[in-house]
Design an enzyme around this catalytic site. Sequence first.
Site, PDB file in Angstrom:
ATOM      1  N   TRP A 196     -15.130   1.225  -1.170  1.00 10.62           N
ATOM      2  CA  TRP A 196     -15.117   0.707  -2.544  1.00 10.62           C
ATOM      3  C   TRP A 196     -16.510   0.327  -3.016  1.00 10.62           C
ATOM      4  O   TRP A 196     -16.852   0.547  -4.187  1.00 10.62           O
ATOM      5  CB  TRP A 196     -14.142  -0.464  -2.646  1.00 10.62           C
ATOM      6  N   ASP A 235     -16.957  -8.046  -6.333  1.00 12.37           N
ATOM      7  CA  ASP A 235     -15.669  -7.378  -6.491  1.00 12.37           C
ATOM      8  C   ASP A 235     -14.730  -8.015  -5.478  1.00 12.37           C
ATOM      9  O   ASP A 235     -14.835  -7.778  -4.279  1.00 12.37           O
ATOM     10  CB  ASP A 235     -15.822  -5.875  -6.229  1.00 12.37           C
ATOM     11  N   LYS A 249      -3.061  -6.832  -5.759  1.00 14.99           N
ATOM     12  CA  LYS A 249      -3.035  -7.131  -4.330  1.00 14.99           C
ATOM     13  C   LYS A 249      -2.670  -8.594  -4.086  1.00 14.99           C
ATOM     14  O   LYS A 249      -1.754  -8.882  -3.332  1.00 14.99           O
ATOM     15  CB  LYS A 249      -4.381  -6.787  -3.698  1.00 14.99           C
TER      16      LYS A 249
END
Length: 362
Positions: free
Chosen positions: A103, A173, A197
Amino acid sequence: MANRAYNFNAGPAALPLEVLQKAQQQFVEFENSGMSLMEMSHRGAIYEKVHFEAEALLRELLGIPDGYKVLFIQGGASTQFAMIPMNLLPPGTTASYVATGSWATKAIQEAKMFGETSIAASSESDAYKRIPSLSELKYSSDAAYLHLTSNETIEGTQWAEFPDTGSVTLIGDMSSDILCRPIDVSKFGVIYAGAQKNLGPSGVTIVVIREELIAKPANTVPTMLRYDTHAKADSLYNTPPTFAIYMMNEVLKWIKANGGAAGMETRNREKAKMLYDAIDGSNGFYRGFAEAGSRSLMNVTFTMASEEAEKQFIKESEASGFVGLKGHRSVGGLRASIYNAVPAESVRALADFMRDFQSRNG
């Protein structure tokens, strides 16, 4: 519910059963309004109460200091990969990124489309099995910002502590570990996270941004991709994902009722220990992917001796009611995502299954 699956999906992920049941009760008619929340105007008083309650809860649970705006934006964290440099990387400046896995790499690739980037540290040479130490970070004092990915879902690594970056804006992030533990928001200029999530269903992304960073971008940026657009309108410039925000509000209430971020950390450490103990005590039958000091509380990644053994593990686990244990297609292996809402009972059942599978196949 006896027929609930053991849900270890990486995202969208498990939601608290209590929240799902409450949403079921309120789905057709919300607060005696004669209609569902999904049918209401986002400009109406009933929805706005939900909207601003979610913001207030997020501020409380994260401990957000004065001087920050909380934004609800669509497009997932992947859209933030572009919005960050579009808004915060003026021409002639350089943004630094920490390369910790899949990511972080996507964020770097996106930023390169909009300006100059540099790598402050990388664990690529170690197959992204670890988080770089704070002493490894090398970035200019006049960098536009330093960006890190707090938890890598695919590799199963997580930052144990965050750097103090002084005058350089720190951006995080936190899509896969927000509110899994207390953090010091004041260290960051921007925190962003997709909800799917730890915060709720997919559809809404939260952005916590220091007010001084919200300004007309130096670059030409489309209206919907500007932070000032959303900040000025309290995230109501256009129609927000109202049901996703409602669900997030209910999840935040659940987190508060279960001890807040500190309560989540206690639960998460207990759950993670169950699985890491099963891995470490297997005498090599299961092999943890991440280095011990960088192991994630949210995504437990491991491999076995062969791809055939992993396929058999997946086959038998699915037959036993376990869902989502196959590793990401880019790296393979096995992965158990144990986000906030995954019950300890599910994790204990998986640890027991792992030991049983080893006893039959070891």
